[in-house]
Design a protein around this motif. Structure first.
Motif, PDB file in Angstrom:
ATOM      1  N   VAL A  22       0.834  -1.202   0.000  1.00  0.00           N
ATOM      2  CA  VAL A  22       0.000   0.000   0.000  1.00  0.00           C
ATOM      3  C   VAL A  22       0.870   1.254   0.000  1.00  0.00           C
ATOM      4  CG1 VAL A  22      -1.661   1.330   1.367  1.00  0.00           C
ATOM      5  CG2 VAL A  22      -2.008  -1.103   1.027  1.00  0.00           C
ATOM      6  N   VAL A  23       1.912   1.280   0.795  1.00  0.00           N
ATOM      7  CA  VAL A  23       2.793   2.443   0.847  1.00  0.00           C
ATOM      8  C   VAL A  23       3.505   2.643  -0.487  1.00  0.00           C
ATOM      9  CG1 VAL A  23       4.892   3.351   1.923  1.00  0.00           C
ATOM     10  CG2 VAL A  23       3.090   2.397   3.337  1.00  0.00           C
ATOM     11  N   ALA A  24       3.975   1.573  -1.097  1.00  0.00           N
ATOM     12  CA  ALA A  24       4.679   1.692  -2.375  1.00  0.00           C
ATOM     13  C   ALA A  24       3.757   2.175  -3.489  1.00  0.00           C
ATOM     14  CB  ALA A  24       5.310   0.355  -2.757  1.00  0.00           C
ATOM     15  N   VAL A  28       4.008   5.707  -5.598  1.00  0.00           N
ATOM     16  CA  VAL A  28       4.032   5.779  -7.061  1.00  0.00           C
ATOM     17  C   VAL A  28       2.927   6.700  -7.561  1.00  0.00           C
ATOM     18  CG1 VAL A  28       3.700   4.423  -9.172  1.00  0.00           C
ATOM     19  CG2 VAL A  28       5.158   3.554  -7.355  1.00  0.00           C
ATOM     20  N   GLY A  29       1.757   6.647  -6.932  1.00  0.00           N
ATOM     21  CA  GLY A  29       0.672   7.552  -7.297  1.00  0.00           C
ATOM     22  C   GLY A  29       1.039   9.011  -7.071  1.00  0.00           C
ATOM     23  N   LEU A  30       1.693   9.298  -5.957  1.00  0.00           N
ATOM     24  CA  LEU A  30       2.154  10.671  -5.715  1.00  0.00           C
ATOM     25  C   LEU A  30       3.181  11.105  -6.750  1.00  0.00           C
ATOM     26  CD1 LEU A  30       2.528  10.837  -1.835  1.00  0.00           C
ATOM     27  CD2 LEU A  30       0.810  11.935  -3.260  1.00  0.00           C
ATOM     28  N   ALA A  73      -4.323  10.025 -14.720  1.00  0.00           N
ATOM     29  CA  ALA A  73      -5.115   8.792 -14.701  1.00  0.00           C
ATOM     30  C   ALA A  73      -4.360   7.681 -13.974  1.00  0.00           C
ATOM     31  CB  ALA A  73      -5.465   8.367 -16.122  1.00  0.00           C
ATOM     32  N   LEU A  74      -3.066   7.564 -14.217  1.00  0.00           N
ATOM     33  CA  LEU A  74      -2.274   6.550 -13.527  1.00  0.00           C
ATOM     34  C   LEU A  74      -2.225   6.816 -12.028  1.00  0.00           C
ATOM     35  CD1 LEU A  74       0.668   6.077 -16.047  1.00  0.00           C
ATOM     36  CD2 LEU A  74      -1.144   4.445 -15.518  1.00  0.00           C
ATOM     37  N   ALA A  75      -2.135   8.085 -11.649  1.00  0.00           N
ATOM     38  CA  ALA A  75      -2.135   8.436 -10.228  1.00  0.00           C
ATOM     39  C   ALA A  75      -3.463   8.059  -9.585  1.00  0.00           C
ATOM     40  CB  ALA A  75      -1.856   9.924 -10.051  1.00  0.00           C
ATOM     41  N   ALA A  80      -6.772   4.497  -6.194  1.00  0.00           N
ATOM     42  CA  ALA A  80      -7.924   3.591  -6.112  1.00  0.00           C
ATOM     43  C   ALA A  80      -7.493   2.198  -5.651  1.00  0.00           C
ATOM     44  CB  ALA A  80      -8.630   3.518  -7.458  1.00  0.00           C
ATOM     45  N   VAL A  81      -6.340   1.735  -6.115  1.00  0.00           N
ATOM     46  CA  VAL A  81      -5.832   0.432  -5.673  1.00  0.00           C
ATOM     47  C   VAL A  81      -5.537   0.458  -4.179  1.00  0.00           C
ATOM     48  CG1 VAL A  81      -3.847  -1.139  -5.866  1.00  0.00           C
ATOM     49  CG2 VAL A  81      -4.959  -0.280  -7.922  1.00  0.00           C
ATOM     50  N   CYS A  82      -4.957   1.551  -3.703  1.00  0.00           N
ATOM     51  CA  CYS A  82      -4.691   1.684  -2.266  1.00  0.00           C
ATOM     52  C   CYS A  82      -5.994   1.681  -1.470  1.00  0.00           C
ATOM     53  CB  CYS A  82      -3.916   2.967  -1.983  1.00  0.00           C
ATOM     54  SG  CYS A  82      -2.222   2.922  -2.530  1.00  0.00           S
ATOM     55  N   ALA A  83      -6.971   2.441  -1.936  1.00  0.00           N
ATOM     56  CA  ALA A  83      -8.254   2.497  -1.238  1.00  0.00           C
ATOM     57  C   ALA A  83      -8.920   1.126  -1.219  1.00  0.00           C
ATOM     58  CB  ALA A  83      -9.162   3.524  -1.898  1.00  0.00           C
TER      59      ALA A  83
END
Length: 98
Positions: A22-24, A28-30, A73-75, A80-83
């Motif tokens: 989740v952190v990784a 990457v999203g940031l 969009a990638l961010a 969304a994957v983290c959520a």
């Protein structure tokens, strides 16, 4: 009554790997979000490697440089994957959801 050490170790390893995942993915999203801001012209990278606000050549509001929408969009996908991972973890922990 004894402790099942193998199950305890399994839970500890899965929780550690899940937290790191989740952190990784959030990091990457940031990074994608920051790259979109840089490509949009909100920030510029100076010759010495530092980043600062754009002072000249800021694009017009109607124009979108290439790659900005893709990075945004990638961010959003990363967030969304983290959520989803966090919500799934809450689903597994709370017994009323089963």
């Amino acid at each position: 009554m004894g402790i099942d050490w193998f199950a305890f170790l399994t839970v500890a390893i899965v929780s550690l790997v899940g937290a790191c995942f989740v952190v990784a993915v959030y990091s990457v999203g940031l990074r994608f979000w920051s790259a979109a801001d840089t490509r949009a012209g909100k920030y510029t990278v100076r010759e010495d490697g530092t980043v600062g606000p754009a002072t000249a050549g800021f694009p017009l509001p109607g124009s979108t440089p290439p790659g900005v929408r893709l990075f945004r969009a990638l961010a959003v996908v990363c967030f969304a994957v983290c959520a989803a991972a966090v919500l799934y973890g809450i689903y597994l922990i709370v017994p009323q959801f089963h």
